[in-house]
Design an enzyme around this catalytic site. Structure first.
Site, PDB file in Angstrom:
ATOM      1  N   ASP A  71       0.720  -1.222  -0.027  1.00  0.00           N
ATOM      2  CA  ASP A  71       0.003   0.062   0.091  1.00  0.00           C
ATOM      3  C   ASP A  71       0.821   1.195   0.021  1.00  0.00           C
ATOM      4  O   ASP A  71       2.185   1.203   0.468  1.00  0.00           O
ATOM      5  CB  ASP A  71      -0.873  -0.108   1.352  1.00  0.00           C
ATOM      6  CG  ASP A  71      -1.813  -1.077   1.301  1.00  0.00           C
ATOM      7  OD1 ASP A  71      -2.187  -1.796   0.457  1.00  0.00           O
ATOM      8  OD2 ASP A  71      -2.205  -1.430   2.571  1.00  0.00           O
TER       9      ASP A  71
HETATM   10  N1  URA Z   1      -1.380  -5.693   4.238  1.00  0.00           N
HETATM   11  C1  URA Z   1      -1.844  -4.513   4.122  1.00  0.00           C
HETATM   12  O1  URA Z   1      -2.645  -4.233   4.785  1.00  0.00           O
HETATM   13  N2  URA Z   1      -0.888  -3.530   3.461  1.00  0.00           N
HETATM   14  C2  URA Z   1       0.037  -3.800   2.623  1.00  0.00           C
HETATM   15  O2  URA Z   1       0.406  -3.204   2.207  1.00  0.00           O
HETATM   16  C3  URA Z   1       0.428  -5.484   2.666  1.00  0.00           C
HETATM   17  C4  URA Z   1      -0.260  -6.370   3.258  1.00  0.00           C
END
Ligand code: URA
Length: 213
Positions: A71
């Site tokens: 993310d």
């Molecule tokens: N889980 C999440 O919530 N975000 C990420 O970037 C990777 C795994």
């Protein structure tokens, strides 16, 4: 040439069904510490910083793409490669590559919440597989945990902790399969080590056996 195991000279051009095949040694595998505030894409229509900017700044000329996604707000280890087969295998849910994240959570994490995560919490689209959790530190209003999952659903870790009412304040990926973040500084890029590349290739060759008739 039609026989299996035919040898070719170094530098020979090999095509299979009209597509050029390059030996794994000529592929590029780079490891990045993606900082928070960077998109895991090669281009962003909104002009935000992307992992492509960091790769180019590091002088990588190969056409590498990210293997999976972190993310925008998540930091940590990210593999990029121009090896399409490896990228497919390493992100395919069937092959269950393990990922470990360090999560800073709001609130004091109680054992009942940890148990729920260990058993597998229910998400909107179905139950998340059980995860491994290691509690690193618990204070009055914040907890630190390492969580290992082998699925790769969208915002999975954040959503899992939301279900148990401990929203994620910060998230860093410490490990992606055989590749660890180690001491790599945020924004830095390094080549994968020969040992890491060999481990990645083992995952790929195991997957070929798994799908063989
Ligand atoms: N889980 C999440 O919530 N975000 C990420 O970037 C990777 C795994």
């Amino acid at each position: 040439m039609r026989e299996l195991g035919t040898s070719v000279d170094d530098g020979a051009r090999v095509e299979v069904d009209g597509r050029v095949v390059r030996p794994a040694e000529t592929r590029t595998y780079v490891v990045m510490h993606k900082p928070a505030g960077v998109m895991t894409t090669m281009r962003d229509p909104e002009g935000r910083r992307t992992v492509s900017d960091l790769v180019r700044a590091a002088g990588v000329t190969a056409r590498v793409v990210p293997v999976g996604r972190l993310d925008y707000d998540t930091s940590g280890v990210l593999l990029l490669t121009d090896d399409g087969e490896a990228a497919n295998v390493l992100t395919h849910p069937r092959f269950g590559v393990e990922k470990t994240y360090r999560a800073t959570l709001r609130g004091r994490l109680e054992p009942t919440a940890v148990e729920k995560i260990l058993r597998g919490v229910r998400l909107e689209e179905g139950r998340a597989a059980p995860a491994l959790v290691r509690v690193v530190a618990v204070r009055r209003d914040v907890s630190l945990v390492d969580i290992t999952i082998h699925e790769g659903r969208n915002r999975q870790v954040r959503r899992m902790f939301e279900v148990v009412e401990h929203p994620v304040i910060a998230l860093t990926r410490l490990r992606f399969g055989p590749i660890s973040l180690g001491e790599l500084a945020p924004g830095a890029v390094r080549p994968a080590t020969p040992r890491e590349v060999a481990a990645l290739h083992r995952v790929v060759s195991d997957s070929r056996e798994a799908v063989a008739p």
